[in-house]
Design a protein around this motif. Structure first.
Motif, short mmCIF file in Angstrom:
data_model
loop_
_atom_site.label_atom_id
_atom_site.label_comp_id
_atom_site.label_asym_id
_atom_site.label_seq_id
_atom_site.Cartn_x
_atom_site.Cartn_y
_atom_site.Cartn_z
N LEU A 62 1.53 2.99 -1.83
CA LEU A 62 0.08 2.87 -1.73
C LEU A 62 -0.26 1.80 -0.69
N SER A 63 0.44 0.66 -0.75
CA SER A 63 0.23 -0.38 0.26
C SER A 63 0.64 0.12 1.64
N ALA A 64 1.71 0.90 1.70
CA ALA A 64 2.12 1.47 2.99
C ALA A 64 1.03 2.41 3.51
N GLY A 65 0.36 3.09 2.60
CA GLY A 65 -0.76 3.94 3.00
C GLY A 65 -1.90 3.14 3.62
N TYR A 66 -2.11 1.93 3.11
CA TYR A 66 -3.13 1.07 3.71
C TYR A 66 -2.74 0.70 5.13
N ILE A 67 -1.43 0.49 5.36
CA ILE A 67 -0.96 0.21 6.73
C ILE A 67 -1.25 1.41 7.62
N SER A 68 -0.98 2.60 7.11
CA SER A 68 -1.26 3.82 7.88
C SER A 68 -2.74 3.90 8.24
N THR A 120 3.30 -5.51 10.76
CA THR A 120 2.38 -5.08 9.70
C THR A 120 2.62 -5.91 8.45
N ASP A 121 1.55 -6.41 7.88
CA ASP A 121 1.65 -7.22 6.67
C ASP A 121 0.51 -6.89 5.72
N CYS A 122 0.83 -6.86 4.43
CA CYS A 122 -0.18 -6.73 3.38
C CYS A 122 -0.13 -8.00 2.56
N LEU A 123 -1.29 -8.62 2.36
CA LEU A 123 -1.38 -9.85 1.59
C LEU A 123 -2.33 -9.65 0.43
N ASN A 124 -2.04 -10.32 -0.69
CA ASN A 124 -2.95 -10.23 -1.83
C ASN A 124 -4.06 -11.26 -1.70
N GLN A 125 -4.94 -11.31 -2.69
CA GLN A 125 -6.10 -12.19 -2.65
C GLN A 125 -5.72 -13.67 -2.64
N GLU A 126 -4.49 -13.97 -2.98
CA GLU A 126 -4.01 -15.36 -2.93
C GLU A 126 -3.37 -15.69 -1.59
N VAL A 130 2.71 -9.23 0.16
CA VAL A 130 3.23 -8.25 -0.80
C VAL A 130 4.11 -7.21 -0.10
N VAL A 131 3.79 -6.90 1.15
CA VAL A 131 4.59 -5.98 1.96
C VAL A 131 4.60 -6.49 3.39
N THR A 132 5.77 -6.41 4.03
CA THR A 132 5.86 -6.79 5.43
C THR A 132 6.73 -5.77 6.15
N GLY A 133 6.48 -5.61 7.44
CA GLY A 133 7.28 -4.66 8.20
C GLY A 133 6.84 -4.58 9.65
N GLU A 134 7.31 -3.52 10.29
CA GLU A 134 7.00 -3.30 11.69
C GLU A 134 6.81 -1.81 11.92
N ALA A 135 5.78 -1.47 12.66
CA ALA A 135 5.48 -0.07 12.96
C ALA A 135 5.53 0.16 14.46
N VAL A 136 5.82 1.40 14.82
CA VAL A 136 5.68 1.85 16.20
C VAL A 136 4.79 3.08 16.17
N VAL A 137 3.75 3.04 16.99
CA VAL A 137 2.85 4.19 17.14
C VAL A 137 2.76 4.57 18.61
N MET A 138 2.49 5.84 18.84
CA MET A 138 2.21 6.32 20.18
C MET A 138 0.71 6.54 20.25
#
Length: 143
Positions: A62-68, A120-126, A130-138
């Motif tokens: 679900l968090s990965a979906g937010y990155i998308s 790419t990073d997802c952080l909570n309200q604090e 919660v999730v970290t990574g790297e994406a490549v897009v064209m």
């Protein structure tokens, strides 16, 4: 459009984008329905209480979906972003009621291939990751 100054469709290395979203009960139910991942850890409060997490947690994807969503709608809003790859590391659980802020920072641009690398990073309200990574897009121009 590419240019001599390192820009690709308006993006340059160092650009950042972000948005926030609160995780709700219905998000977990809908994600389980759409993905088929109906693991009790995500849907059953009694089951969740008996796990190491002490309660239900959101699907990691679900968090990965937010990155998308960030890459597809916020990175270059006037372009088409085609997801090529994504690495993910799930650091902390996400729970119902958490507000997740998704951040993307452009770290590299390959103008010839029109590839953009994004931390790419997802952080909570604090403010905890919660999730970290790297994406490549064209990126393609909208015609």
């Amino acid at each position: 459009m590419s240019s001599e100054d390192g820009r690709l469709l308006g993006l340059v290395v160092g650009d950042t984008r972000e948005f926030s979203r609160q995780v709700g009960e219905q998000d977990l139910v809908d994600f389980a329905r759409v993905s088929g991942d109906d693991q009790p850890l995500h849907l059953d409060p009694d089951f969740g209480k008996r796990t190491r997490f002490g309660g239900r947690i959101a699907h990691g994807m679900l968090s990965a979906g937010y990155i998308s969503a960030l890459l597809g709608t916020k990175l270059a809003p006037n372009a088409i972003a085609i997801y090529l790859s994504q690495s993910l590391r799930f650091v902390r659980p996400v729970r119902i009621g958490d507000t997740i802020t998704v951040r993307g920072e452009v770290t590299a641009i390959d103008q010839e291939k029109r590839f953009v690398t994004v931390q790419t990073d997802c952080l909570n309200q604090e403010g905890k990751t919660v999730v970290t990574g790297e994406a490549v897009v064209m990126l393609d121009e909208v015609v």
